[in-house]
Design an enzyme around this catalytic site. Structure first.
Site, PDB file in Angstrom:
ATOM      1  N   ASN A   8      59.302  56.305  31.517  1.00  0.00           N
ATOM      2  CA  ASN A   8      59.855  57.641  31.338  1.00  0.00           C
ATOM      3  C   ASN A   8      60.710  57.983  32.552  1.00  0.00           C
ATOM      4  O   ASN A   8      61.113  59.129  32.727  1.00  0.00           O
ATOM      5  CB  ASN A   8      58.742  58.667  31.114  1.00  0.00           C
ATOM      6  CG  ASN A   8      58.106  58.489  29.753  1.00  0.00           C
ATOM      7  OD1 ASN A   8      58.792  58.377  28.737  1.00  0.00           O
ATOM      8  ND2 ASN A   8      56.786  58.412  29.709  1.00  0.00           N
ATOM      9  N   ASN A   9      60.987  56.971  33.381  1.00  0.00           N
ATOM     10  CA  ASN A   9      61.827  57.128  34.559  1.00  0.00           C
ATOM     11  C   ASN A   9      63.289  57.017  34.117  1.00  0.00           C
ATOM     12  O   ASN A   9      63.742  55.944  33.708  1.00  0.00           O
ATOM     13  CB  ASN A   9      61.470  56.034  35.576  1.00  0.00           C
ATOM     14  CG  ASN A   9      62.282  56.113  36.840  1.00  0.00           C
ATOM     15  OD1 ASN A   9      63.488  56.322  36.816  1.00  0.00           O
ATOM     16  ND2 ASN A   9      61.611  55.904  37.961  1.00  0.00           N
ATOM     17  N   ASP A  68      57.562  46.062  36.310  1.00  0.00           N
ATOM     18  CA  ASP A  68      56.949  46.551  37.536  1.00  0.00           C
ATOM     19  C   ASP A  68      57.776  45.970  38.670  1.00  0.00           C
ATOM     20  O   ASP A  68      58.219  44.819  38.608  1.00  0.00           O
ATOM     21  CB  ASP A  68      55.483  46.171  37.658  1.00  0.00           C
ATOM     22  CG  ASP A  68      54.729  47.091  38.623  1.00  0.00           C
ATOM     23  OD1 ASP A  68      55.213  48.216  38.892  1.00  0.00           O
ATOM     24  OD2 ASP A  68      53.656  46.704  39.098  1.00  0.00           O
ATOM     25  N   PHE A 148      67.218  55.478  44.296  1.00  0.00           N
ATOM     26  CA  PHE A 148      65.911  56.110  44.293  1.00  0.00           C
ATOM     27  C   PHE A 148      64.916  55.209  45.006  1.00  0.00           C
ATOM     28  O   PHE A 148      65.232  54.071  45.349  1.00  0.00           O
ATOM     29  CB  PHE A 148      65.460  56.448  42.864  1.00  0.00           C
ATOM     30  CG  PHE A 148      65.433  55.276  41.915  1.00  0.00           C
ATOM     31  CD1 PHE A 148      64.260  54.594  41.651  1.00  0.00           C
ATOM     32  CD2 PHE A 148      66.597  54.868  41.271  1.00  0.00           C
ATOM     33  CE1 PHE A 148      64.240  53.522  40.769  1.00  0.00           C
ATOM     34  CE2 PHE A 148      66.584  53.795  40.380  1.00  0.00           C
ATOM     35  CZ  PHE A 148      65.401  53.130  40.124  1.00  0.00           C
ATOM     36  N   GLY A 149      63.751  55.707  45.283  1.00  0.00           N
ATOM     37  CA  GLY A 149      62.721  54.911  45.943  1.00  0.00           C
ATOM     38  C   GLY A 149      63.140  54.475  47.338  1.00  0.00           C
ATOM     39  O   GLY A 149      63.554  55.282  48.165  1.00  0.00           O
ATOM     40  N   TYR A 150      63.061  53.179  47.586  1.00  0.00           N
ATOM     41  CA  TYR A 150      63.368  52.611  48.894  1.00  0.00           C
ATOM     42  C   TYR A 150      64.849  52.280  49.070  1.00  0.00           C
ATOM     43  O   TYR A 150      65.244  51.725  50.089  1.00  0.00           O
ATOM     44  CB  TYR A 150      62.532  51.345  49.128  1.00  0.00           C
ATOM     45  CG  TYR A 150      61.045  51.595  49.158  1.00  0.00           C
ATOM     46  CD1 TYR A 150      60.424  52.004  50.337  1.00  0.00           C
ATOM     47  CD2 TYR A 150      60.264  51.438  48.025  1.00  0.00           C
ATOM     48  CE1 TYR A 150      59.056  52.242  50.375  1.00  0.00           C
ATOM     49  CE2 TYR A 150      58.894  51.677  48.049  1.00  0.00           C
ATOM     50  CZ  TYR A 150      58.294  52.076  49.224  1.00  0.00           C
ATOM     51  OH  TYR A 150      56.943  52.318  49.263  1.00  0.00           O
ATOM     52  N   HIS A 176      67.564  43.591  41.778  1.00  0.00           N
ATOM     53  CA  HIS A 176      66.406  42.877  41.269  1.00  0.00           C
ATOM     54  C   HIS A 176      66.156  43.223  39.802  1.00  0.00           C
ATOM     55  O   HIS A 176      65.982  42.348  38.975  1.00  0.00           O
ATOM     56  CB  HIS A 176      65.178  43.224  42.112  1.00  0.00           C
ATOM     57  CG  HIS A 176      65.036  44.710  42.324  1.00  0.00           C
ATOM     58  ND1 HIS A 176      65.921  45.428  43.110  1.00  0.00           N
ATOM     59  CD2 HIS A 176      64.183  45.610  41.822  1.00  0.00           C
ATOM     60  CE1 HIS A 176      65.590  46.701  43.092  1.00  0.00           C
ATOM     61  NE2 HIS A 176      64.540  46.836  42.319  1.00  0.00           N
TER      62      HIS A 176
END
Length: 192
Positions: A8-9, A68, A148-150, A176
Site C-alpha cells: 500500500n506504499n 522486501d 524515500f527511506g534511506y 535495486h
C-alpha cells in the site's frame, strides 16, 4: 494483465508501475478490500517477501507478488537489513531510521552498503524469486528531497549524488527494486 502487488506504499507502487508499463495493471490489497496489515515476521528478506505473497494468494487465489527490501551496511554486519523499515523501532519514521544509521556509522571509515530487494511471485500457483542489488556508500549527512527511506544518504556506485537527488526515471534505471522488477517484467512477458 492484472496482478496484485502486496503493498500500500504509493512510492513502491508508482516505481513498479513505471517499470512494468501500461501492459500491467497493479492492484493493491486495499483495492481488493484487504485492509489488515500483511505479516512480515521472517528473519530474512526472502522469507518476508514469500510470507506476504502467500498471505495474499491464500486469500484471493490470484497471481500476486510481494517484495522486501533492506539496506545492508558492511560496517554494521549487514544491518539494518531485514529490519530496515523498523531500524529505529516500531512507530518510528524514515528520518529516525536515517538518524540512527548515521549515529551508528559515526567514525566508521568503511561506509560501503547495498540495497537489496527480493520479489516473491506466485504466478499460476507456482512460486518464483527475483533479486535486485545496487552497491554504494552511505553519506555523512542526508542530501536531496526526493525518494524515500534511506535514499537521502545512499550514493550508488558510479554516481556522485544520492538516490534522493535523482529523478525517478534515473533512479528506477539503476535501483535495486528496479532491477528486481525488470526481472519480474521479463518473466511475465515471457509467460503471456
Amino acid at each position: 494483465m492484472k496482478i496484485i502487488f502486496a503493498t500500500n506504499n504509493r512510492h513502491k507502487l508508482t516505481e513498479a508501475q513505471e517499470i512494468l508499463g501500461s501492459g500491467y495493471q497493479l492492484v493493491t490489497p486495499c483495492d481488493l478490500g484487504i485492509t489488515e496489515d500483511i505479516p512480515e515476521e521472517q528473519p530474512t528478506l526472502e522469507g518476508n517477501a514469500f510470507q506476504k505473497a502467500r498471505y495474499l494468494y491464500d486469500r484471493t487465489g490470484l497471481d500476486c507478488f510481494a517484495d522486501d527490501t533492506g539496506l545492508e551496511v558492511d560496517a554494521l554486519g549487514g544491518a539494518p537489513g531485514v529490519r530496515s523499515a523498523r531500524y529505529a523501532g516500531d512507530g518510528r519514521n524514515s528520518s529516525d531510521n536515517v538518524a540512527l544509521l548515521l549515529e551508528n556509522l559515526s567514525g566508521q571509515a568503511d561506509r560501503k552498503a547495498r540495497f537489496r530487494t527480493v520479489i516473491a511471485l506466485i504466478f499460476g500457483g507456482k512460486e518464483y524469486q527475483f533479486d535486485g542489488v545496487v552497491d554504494g556508500t552511505i553519506t555523512d549527512t542526508p542530501h536531496g528531497g526526493g525518494g524515500f527511506g534511506y535514499d537521502p544518504v545512499f550514493v550508488p556506485d558510479g554516481y556522485d549524488v544520492t538516490f534522493a537527488e535523482m529523478d525517478s526515471e534515473a533512479k528506477n534505471a539503476i535501483s535495486h527494486r528496479g532491477r528486481a522488477v525488470e526481472k519480474l517484467a521479463a518473466f511475465l512477458s515471457g509467460a503471456k
